[in-house]
Design a protein around this motif. Structure first.
Motif, mmCIF file in Angstrom:
data_model
loop_
_atom_site.group_PDB
_atom_site.id
_atom_site.type_symbol
_atom_site.label_atom_id
_atom_site.label_comp_id
_atom_site.label_asym_id
_atom_site.label_seq_id
_atom_site.Cartn_x
_atom_site.Cartn_y
_atom_site.Cartn_z
ATOM 1 N N THR A 1 -0.722 13.904 -2.357
ATOM 2 C CA THR A 1 -1.320 15.203 -2.647
ATOM 3 C C THR A 1 -1.054 16.140 -1.361
ATOM 4 O O THR A 1 -0.566 17.436 -1.686
ATOM 5 C CB THR A 1 -2.843 14.931 -2.721
ATOM 6 N N GLN A 2 -0.940 15.384 -0.263
ATOM 7 C CA GLN A 2 -0.828 16.194 1.067
ATOM 8 C C GLN A 2 0.560 16.611 0.771
ATOM 9 O O GLN A 2 0.801 17.818 1.155
ATOM 10 C CB GLN A 2 -1.075 15.347 2.330
ATOM 11 N N ARG B 1 2.448 17.398 -1.673
ATOM 12 C CA ARG B 1 2.525 18.300 -2.434
ATOM 13 C C ARG B 1 2.302 19.857 -2.050
ATOM 14 O O ARG B 1 2.693 20.973 -2.182
ATOM 15 C CB ARG B 1 1.953 18.069 -3.920
ATOM 16 N N LYS B 2 1.016 19.506 -1.423
ATOM 17 C CA LYS B 2 0.226 20.699 -0.839
ATOM 18 C C LYS B 2 1.393 21.485 0.047
ATOM 19 O O LYS B 2 1.754 22.636 0.062
ATOM 20 C CB LYS B 2 -0.870 20.546 0.123
ATOM 21 N N ALA C 1 -5.353 20.531 -6.417
ATOM 22 C CA ALA C 1 -5.327 19.120 -5.821
ATOM 23 C C ALA C 1 -6.355 18.249 -6.633
ATOM 24 O O ALA C 1 -7.496 18.644 -6.722
ATOM 25 C CB ALA C 1 -5.515 19.048 -4.297
ATOM 26 N N SER C 2 -6.323 16.818 -6.809
ATOM 27 C CA SER C 2 -7.125 16.162 -7.255
ATOM 28 C C SER C 2 -8.295 15.798 -6.316
ATOM 29 O O SER C 2 -9.683 15.454 -6.895
ATOM 30 C CB SER C 2 -6.699 14.675 -7.520
ATOM 31 N N ASN D 1 -9.302 16.264 -1.644
ATOM 32 C CA ASN D 1 -8.821 16.783 -0.298
ATOM 33 C C ASN D 1 -8.616 15.828 0.734
ATOM 34 O O ASN D 1 -7.901 15.813 1.406
ATOM 35 C CB ASN D 1 -9.830 17.890 0.230
ATOM 36 N N PRO E 1 -3.705 12.172 -8.581
ATOM 37 C CA PRO E 1 -2.319 12.992 -8.326
ATOM 38 C C PRO E 1 -1.881 13.008 -9.855
ATOM 39 O O PRO E 1 -1.093 14.093 -10.101
ATOM 40 C CB PRO E 1 -1.658 12.242 -7.487
ATOM 41 N N GLU F 1 -2.809 16.251 -11.441
ATOM 42 C CA GLU F 1 -2.982 17.634 -10.699
ATOM 43 C C GLU F 1 -1.851 18.506 -11.258
ATOM 44 O O GLU F 1 -1.084 18.085 -12.224
ATOM 45 C CB GLU F 1 -2.299 17.318 -9.297
#
Length: 350
Positions: free
Chosen positions: A191-192, A194-195, A225-226, A228, A254, A257
């Motif tokens: 996730t991070q 992708r951010k 995001a799924s 934080n 994810p 997402e």
């Protein structure tokens, strides 16, 4: 720069040898003659898998293996897939040395632009997740490792859920909790990463879009995001447990997402104009090229698969004007009339 390509029993090519002499190579020929297969073989040699089909479908019919051999400025790359009794064995060698796939991805980065990319913003979320994974895996080996670990854990967790649907499992709650604890580690990394990627694309997307479209509309990318952080995802997994048991699948993480793109706050969907979609996809691809180069300090090879026919003359001219920074391969039925660069022309059938 790729200098030579040799295929054996790959798709429709029993044996094909090509040499490339220019940064720009244009491959022309009628539809269904095998133009895309050449681009696909280059893509496979760089990412070890196809953008269209599973490995087994790359082997020519009535044969049991294919090989791809590439020579570039520094290395020789040999990829072989062999069919053996309902299973497949893939081997990769760099300069004759056996190489682990996960250590190779990103050494020869590639960007692909094909007609289905025009559905990126209005199509299914899985297309956007695949897009993110395909790019980030090339610039971050840890991302690829975490993605593989995460997918494996989700498959295992779903198997436990499906088995519990058929047979009562008194330890189901405990087993799911153990999987939850394992899942949140790679999930957070995915996730991070992708951010970060979306944030970097956002920095350049408006400039490209304005130049390509000649419009001042503002592009904004909102990453959904799924969770934080790990703690938040763990709670979401626990809260979703009854839903997961009933549906026999994991419903948060994810793998669910997405990102949403807006033009002047209007969400792009099936009602967006074809011109807007074309301009935006082209802007994404050019921003993608820049980001990969910035991350890896090398410009990706650019593969343009029959996309010129999808672009009007102005967008064609803009794209063709961006081809002097990297090696580019174009497939098309006819040579573009507005070319100004030097190029190599390959006509199929040979």
């Amino acid at each position: 720069m790729i200098q030579k390509l040799q295929l054996r029993q790959f798709r429709n090519y029993t044996h094909l040898e090509l040499e490339f002499t220019h940064l720009l190579t244009i491959i022309t020929g009628p539809n269904a003659i095998g133009k895309t297969n050449i681009l696909e073989s280059i893509y496979v040699s760089m990412l070890t898998k196809s953008f269209r089909v599973t490995d087994s479908k790359l082997i020519q019919q009535n044969t049991d293996f294919f090989t791809i051999d590439i020579e570039n400025d520094t290395d020789t790359i040999h990829l072989r897939l062999t069919s053996t009794q309902n299973s497949y064995k893939k081997q990769l060698k760099i300069n004759t040395v056996p190489t682990v796939f996960k250590n190779y991805i990103g050494q020869n980065p590639v960007t692909l632009f094909e007609p289905t990319d025009l559905d990126l913003f209005s199509g299914h979320p899985i297309n956007r997740r695949t897009y993110l994974d395909r790019i980030i895996s090339q610039i971050d080996q840890k991302y690829l490792q975490n993605l593989q670990a995460y997918k494996k854990l989700i498959v295992q967790r779903n198997s436990v859920l499906k088995a519990a649907k058929k047979t009562y499992n008194p330890n189901l709650q405990e087993q799911l909790f153990v999987y939850n604890l394992q899942i949140i580690q790679p999930a957070e990394y995915i996730t991070q990463a992708r951010k970060v990627f979306i944030t970097n694309i956002q920095k350049h997307i408006n400039t490209y879009y304005m130049v390509i479209s000649n419009e001042s509309k503002k592009v904004h990318i909102d990453f959904l995001a799924s969770a934080n952080n790990k703690d938040e995802l763990l709670k979401l997994l626990e809260d979703s447990q009854q839903h997961d048991i009933a549906s026999t699948r994991t419903n948060v993480g994810p793998h669910r997402e997405d990102f949403v793109t807006t033009l002047d706050s209007n969400v792009l969907n099936d009602r967006a104009s074809r011109g807007e979609l074309r301009s935006l996809v082209l802007a994404f691809k050019l921003a993608e090229l820049d980001y990969i180069e910035k991350s890896l300090h090398k410009r990706p090879t650019l593969l343009l698969d029959d996309v010129l026919s999808e672009l009007d003359e102005d967008r064609q001219n803009f794209l063709l004007g961006c081809l002097d920074k990297q090696q580019t391969f174009i497939t098309t039925t006819h040579l573009p009339a507005n070319l100004t660069q030097e190029y190599q022309h390959i006509t199929l059938p040979l």
